[in-house]
Design a protein around this motif. Structure first.
Motif, PDB file in Angstrom:
ATOM      1  N   ILE A  77      -7.526   8.782   8.481  1.00  0.00           N
ATOM      2  CA  ILE A  77      -6.627   9.263   7.435  1.00  0.00           C
ATOM      3  C   ILE A  77      -7.351   9.255   6.079  1.00  0.00           C
ATOM      4  N   ALA A  78      -7.935   8.084   5.724  1.00  0.00           N
ATOM      5  CA  ALA A  78      -8.602   7.976   4.424  1.00  0.00           C
ATOM      6  C   ALA A  78      -9.779   8.950   4.322  1.00  0.00           C
ATOM      7  N   GLU A  96     -17.530  11.057  11.836  1.00  0.00           N
ATOM      8  CA  GLU A  96     -16.527  10.347  12.641  1.00  0.00           C
ATOM      9  C   GLU A  96     -17.158   9.883  13.954  1.00  0.00           C
ATOM     10  N   ALA A  97     -16.853   8.629  14.327  1.00  0.00           N
ATOM     11  CA  ALA A  97     -17.483   8.032  15.515  1.00  0.00           C
ATOM     12  C   ALA A  97     -17.110   8.754  16.807  1.00  0.00           C
ATOM     13  N   ALA A 119       0.912   5.604  17.370  1.00  0.00           N
ATOM     14  CA  ALA A 119       2.351   5.837  17.360  1.00  0.00           C
ATOM     15  C   ALA A 119       2.690   6.605  16.082  1.00  0.00           C
ATOM     16  N   ARG A 179       1.105   9.489  13.806  1.00  0.00           N
ATOM     17  CA  ARG A 179      -0.211   9.367  13.191  1.00  0.00           C
ATOM     18  C   ARG A 179      -1.124  10.510  13.648  1.00  0.00           C
ATOM     19  N   LEU A 234     -21.537   5.173  12.658  1.00  0.00           N
ATOM     20  CA  LEU A 234     -22.462   4.521  11.731  1.00  0.00           C
ATOM     21  C   LEU A 234     -22.957   3.213  12.335  1.00  0.00           C
ATOM     22  N   ASP A 290      -8.117   1.140   5.148  1.00  0.00           N
ATOM     23  CA  ASP A 290      -8.032  -0.077   5.961  1.00  0.00           C
ATOM     24  C   ASP A 290      -9.335  -0.872   5.947  1.00  0.00           C
TER      25      ASP A 290
HETATM   26  C1  LIG Z   1      -6.369   5.442  16.767  1.00  0.00           C
HETATM   27  C2  LIG Z   1      -5.528   4.876  15.662  1.00  0.00           C
HETATM   28  C3  LIG Z   1      -4.133   4.798  15.821  1.00  0.00           C
HETATM   29  C4  LIG Z   1      -3.351   4.261  14.791  1.00  0.00           C
HETATM   30  N1  LIG Z   1      -2.001   4.216  14.980  1.00  0.00           N
HETATM   31  C5  LIG Z   1      -1.216   3.727  14.001  1.00  0.00           C
HETATM   32  C6  LIG Z   1       0.197   3.671  14.174  1.00  0.00           C
HETATM   33  O1  LIG Z   1       0.716   4.038  15.212  1.00  0.00           O
HETATM   34  N2  LIG Z   1       0.963   3.178  13.157  1.00  0.00           N
HETATM   35  C7  LIG Z   1       0.402   2.757  11.972  1.00  0.00           C
HETATM   36  O2  LIG Z   1       1.118   2.342  11.050  1.00  0.00           O
HETATM   37  N3  LIG Z   1      -0.939   2.810  11.773  1.00  0.00           N
HETATM   38  C8  LIG Z   1      -1.750   3.268  12.766  1.00  0.00           C
HETATM   39  N4  LIG Z   1      -3.099   3.298  12.574  1.00  0.00           N
HETATM   40  C9  LIG Z   1      -3.634   2.800  11.274  1.00  0.00           C
HETATM   41  C10 LIG Z   1      -3.465   3.810  10.153  1.00  0.00           C
HETATM   42  O3  LIG Z   1      -4.033   5.041  10.509  1.00  0.00           O
HETATM   43  C11 LIG Z   1      -4.134   3.236   8.921  1.00  0.00           C
HETATM   44  O4  LIG Z   1      -3.488   2.034   8.546  1.00  0.00           O
HETATM   45  C12 LIG Z   1      -4.054   4.068   7.669  1.00  0.00           C
HETATM   46  O5  LIG Z   1      -3.712   5.369   7.899  1.00  0.00           O
HETATM   47  C13 LIG Z   1      -5.366   3.985   6.855  1.00  0.00           C
HETATM   48  O6  LIG Z   1      -6.292   4.828   7.459  1.00  0.00           O
HETATM   49  P1  LIG Z   1      -7.868   4.683   7.440  1.00  0.00           P
HETATM   50  O7  LIG Z   1      -8.392   6.056   7.458  1.00  0.00           O
HETATM   51  O8  LIG Z   1      -8.313   3.729   6.393  1.00  0.00           O
HETATM   52  O9  LIG Z   1      -8.207   3.966   8.820  1.00  0.00           O
HETATM   53  P2  LIG Z   1      -8.073   4.576  10.288  1.00  0.00           P
HETATM   54  O10 LIG Z   1      -6.911   5.438  10.401  1.00  0.00           O
HETATM   55  O11 LIG Z   1      -8.204   3.397  11.193  1.00  0.00           O
HETATM   56  O12 LIG Z   1      -9.378   5.512  10.462  1.00  0.00           O
HETATM   57  C14 LIG Z   1     -10.704   4.998  10.569  1.00  0.00           C
HETATM   58  C15 LIG Z   1     -11.574   6.049  11.253  1.00  0.00           C
HETATM   59  O13 LIG Z   1     -12.926   5.615  11.214  1.00  0.00           O
HETATM   60  C16 LIG Z   1     -13.521   5.854  12.475  1.00  0.00           C
HETATM   61  N5  LIG Z   1     -14.631   4.883  12.621  1.00  0.00           N
HETATM   62  C17 LIG Z   1     -14.558   3.561  12.873  1.00  0.00           C
HETATM   63  N6  LIG Z   1     -15.778   3.009  12.896  1.00  0.00           N
HETATM   64  C18 LIG Z   1     -16.664   4.000  12.645  1.00  0.00           C
HETATM   65  C19 LIG Z   1     -18.092   4.055  12.531  1.00  0.00           C
HETATM   66  N7  LIG Z   1     -18.873   2.958  12.674  1.00  0.00           N
HETATM   67  N8  LIG Z   1     -18.688   5.254  12.258  1.00  0.00           N
HETATM   68  C20 LIG Z   1     -17.911   6.386  12.089  1.00  0.00           C
HETATM   69  N9  LIG Z   1     -16.553   6.386  12.195  1.00  0.00           N
HETATM   70  C21 LIG Z   1     -15.947   5.208  12.461  1.00  0.00           C
HETATM   71  C22 LIG Z   1     -12.402   5.649  13.471  1.00  0.00           C
HETATM   72  O14 LIG Z   1     -12.648   6.270  14.701  1.00  0.00           O
HETATM   73  C23 LIG Z   1     -11.214   6.275  12.724  1.00  0.00           C
HETATM   74  O15 LIG Z   1     -11.117   7.654  12.973  1.00  0.00           O
HETATM   75  C24 LIG Z   1      -3.945   3.789  13.577  1.00  0.00           C
HETATM   76  C25 LIG Z   1      -5.345   3.862  13.425  1.00  0.00           C
HETATM   77  C26 LIG Z   1      -6.132   4.403  14.454  1.00  0.00           C
HETATM   78  C27 LIG Z   1      -7.648   4.499  14.271  1.00  0.00           C
END
Ligand SMILES: Cc1cc2nc3c(=O)[nH]c(=O)nc-3n(C[C@H](O)[C@H](O)[C@H](O)COP(=O)(O)OP(=O)(O)OC[C@H]3O[C@@H](n4cnc5c(N)ncnc54)[C@H](O)[C@@H]3O)c2cc1C
Length: 397
Positions: free
Chosen positions: A12-13, A32-33, A43, A104, A128, A293
């Motif tokens: 998302i971020a 993206e990994a 969910a 999501r 990464l 996150d």
């Molecule tokens: C598969 C999944 C399902 C989720 N389901 C829910 C839910 O049902 N309800 C809820 O409230 N929140 C859920 N979340 C969390 C929610 O998306 C986050 O709290 C919020 O949207 C912040 O997003 P973010 O992009 O910081 O982190 P995230 O949404 O966790 O995205 C992180 C991304 O970084 C990628 N990544 C991780 N490590 C590496 C690496 N080393 N190199 C490259 N890419 C990498 C991951 O594959 C992922 O796509 C989920 C997260 C994920 C990953």
């Protein structure tokens, strides 16, 4: 010269940051990994008015409007069916949109497609592994052996962030909050409800949340308590039948439509553990920074994970637009964000702590929750969480 930003993580971020940086005049590339991201995984989550407001600065509010449902109110109910509290879920944005509850995977897919439509490069299968400073820039090394160089690197790689460890090898691990998450989508029911209300049932043994869509579908989740964090292997070994049996048992003594909702659900989503971070001491070095996150996972009880990520993305882009030196821009970003996000993480932990209490805790909670929620609704705390205006035009000093 246009600065090139390597964004790690296409959840998302990641794509929101990429679109914000593009607007700020930088050249973002997302790594993206996973092979094609996380289509269909997860969910649902809530985007609160503060998060939607941040997305609107990037022209993304319309994108989310059609994906889910309005969630205007929250109602807390005890396992015996007593209403403990009923309150507004943050009001509306300045352009009249209330909180949105959406899958999501739909949010993720829509953001990814929009980023691609805007000409942003997203590379899949790029996990990464390492990164380092390199001749005034940064060099990322991926687990497939390939590399990428840029002027700066942004870790949007989620809860188990690799970037966080690269910036600070002593970075703390995420804190397990003692709860699992599972849920699903139930069809064919006719449940009495007030449209736009999210129901939270503090059951005798487990927490259950649900909302009914205008088409009658019920989106729900449950938080079975587990003292010790199960390993991914242990979680994967729990069959859908075992989840169903466990949930039926946990909720068998509670009032409300929980058991029919579970019965009307085809596939119960495989459970996962819930974590947060009380604090992540180091967010940045001269050329790298973490957001979303990766920097401040909140327990889902705050309902602010995705909204915080959207705010981070826009504020970071403003800092990088206005402050040429990345190290100083990251410092300004942290100065603008740390206090707010840590307050919200703390509030999420407090909300979650009432979800799996013992008998005494349950009695105290059911007695205390109504006056506490009434006081909270009248106080400034909720308003401050849901209102976070960002002035894109003003310059970051
Ligand atoms: C598969 C999944 C399902 C989720 N389901 C829910 C839910 O049902 N309800 C809820 O409230 N929140 C859920 N979340 C969390 C929610 O998306 C986050 O709290 C919020 O949207 C912040 O997003 P973010 O992009 O910081 O982190 P995230 O949404 O966790 O995205 C992180 C991304 O970084 C990628 N990544 C991780 N490590 C590496 C690496 N080393 N190199 C490259 N890419 C990498 C991951 O594959 C992922 O796509 C989920 C997260 C994920 C990953």
């Amino acid at each position: 010269m246009t600065k090139k930003a390597l964004i790690i993580g296409g959840g998302i971020a990641g794509p929101v940051t990429a679109m914000a940086l593009q607007k700020a005049g930088l050249e973002p590339v997302v790594y993206e990994a996973y092979a094609r991201g996380a289509d269909g995984v997860g969910a649902f989550l809530t985007l609160a008015p503060n998060g939607i407001e941040a997305l609107s600065l990037l022209g993304l509010d319309r994108l989310v409007a059609g994906l889910g449902m309005d969630t205007r109110r929250m109602r807390m109910i005890s396992g015996s069916g007593k209403v403990l509290a009923d309150f507004s879920n943050g009001g509306e944005t300045s352009f009249g949109m209330p909180s949105q509850t959406l899958k999501r995977a739909d949010l993720y897919g829509a953001l990814r497609d929009e980023a691609l439509r805007r000409g942003i490069r997203i590379e899949y299968g790029k996990r990464l592994a390492d990164a380092g400073m390199d001749r005034g820039g940064v060099r990322a090394v991926f687990s497939d052996g390939s590399t990428a160089t840029g002027d700066l690197l942004i870790g949007a790689d989620g809860l188990h962030s690799r970037t966080r460890k690269i910036i600070d090898p002593d970075a703390p691990k995420a804190r397990y909050v003692g709860l699992l998450n599972t849920g699903g989508f139930a069809k064919g029911l006719s449940i009495a409800d007030e449209p736009g209300t999210f129901y939270m049932i503090f059951g005798r043994r487990c927490f259950f949340g649900y909302q009914v869509r205008p088409n009658g579908e019920v989106w729900w989740f449950a938080n079975p308590g587990r003292k010790v964090d199960p390993t991914p292997e242990q979680l994967a070994a729990i069959t859908p039948q075992q989840w169903r049996a466990e949930l039926n048992d946990l909720f068998k003594d509670d009032a409300g439509p929980i058991l029919p909702i579970i019965a009307a659900t085809g596939d119960i989503i495989a459970g996962w553990s819930t974590y947060d971070f009380p604090t992540v001491p180091k967010w940045r070095n001269e050329r790298m920074v973490i957001i979303g996150d990766a920097a401040h996972a909140t327990s889902p009880s705050s309902g602010q994970g995705a909204s915080m990520a959207a705010e981070d993305a826009v504020v970071l882009a403003k800092c990088l637009r206005d402050i040429p030196d990345p190290a100083k821009a990251f410092q300004a970003y942290e100065g603008l964000r740390r206090k707010r996000v840590e307050k919200i993480v703390a509030a999420g932990k407090r909300n979650g702590s009432g979800k799996a209490p013992g008998l005494v805790g349950r009695v105290v909670r059911d007695l205390m929750l109504p006056p506490v929620m009434r006081r909270l609704a009248k106080s400034d705390a909720l308003r401050k969480m849901y209102e976070y205006p960002i002035d894109w035009e003003s310059t970051v000093a």
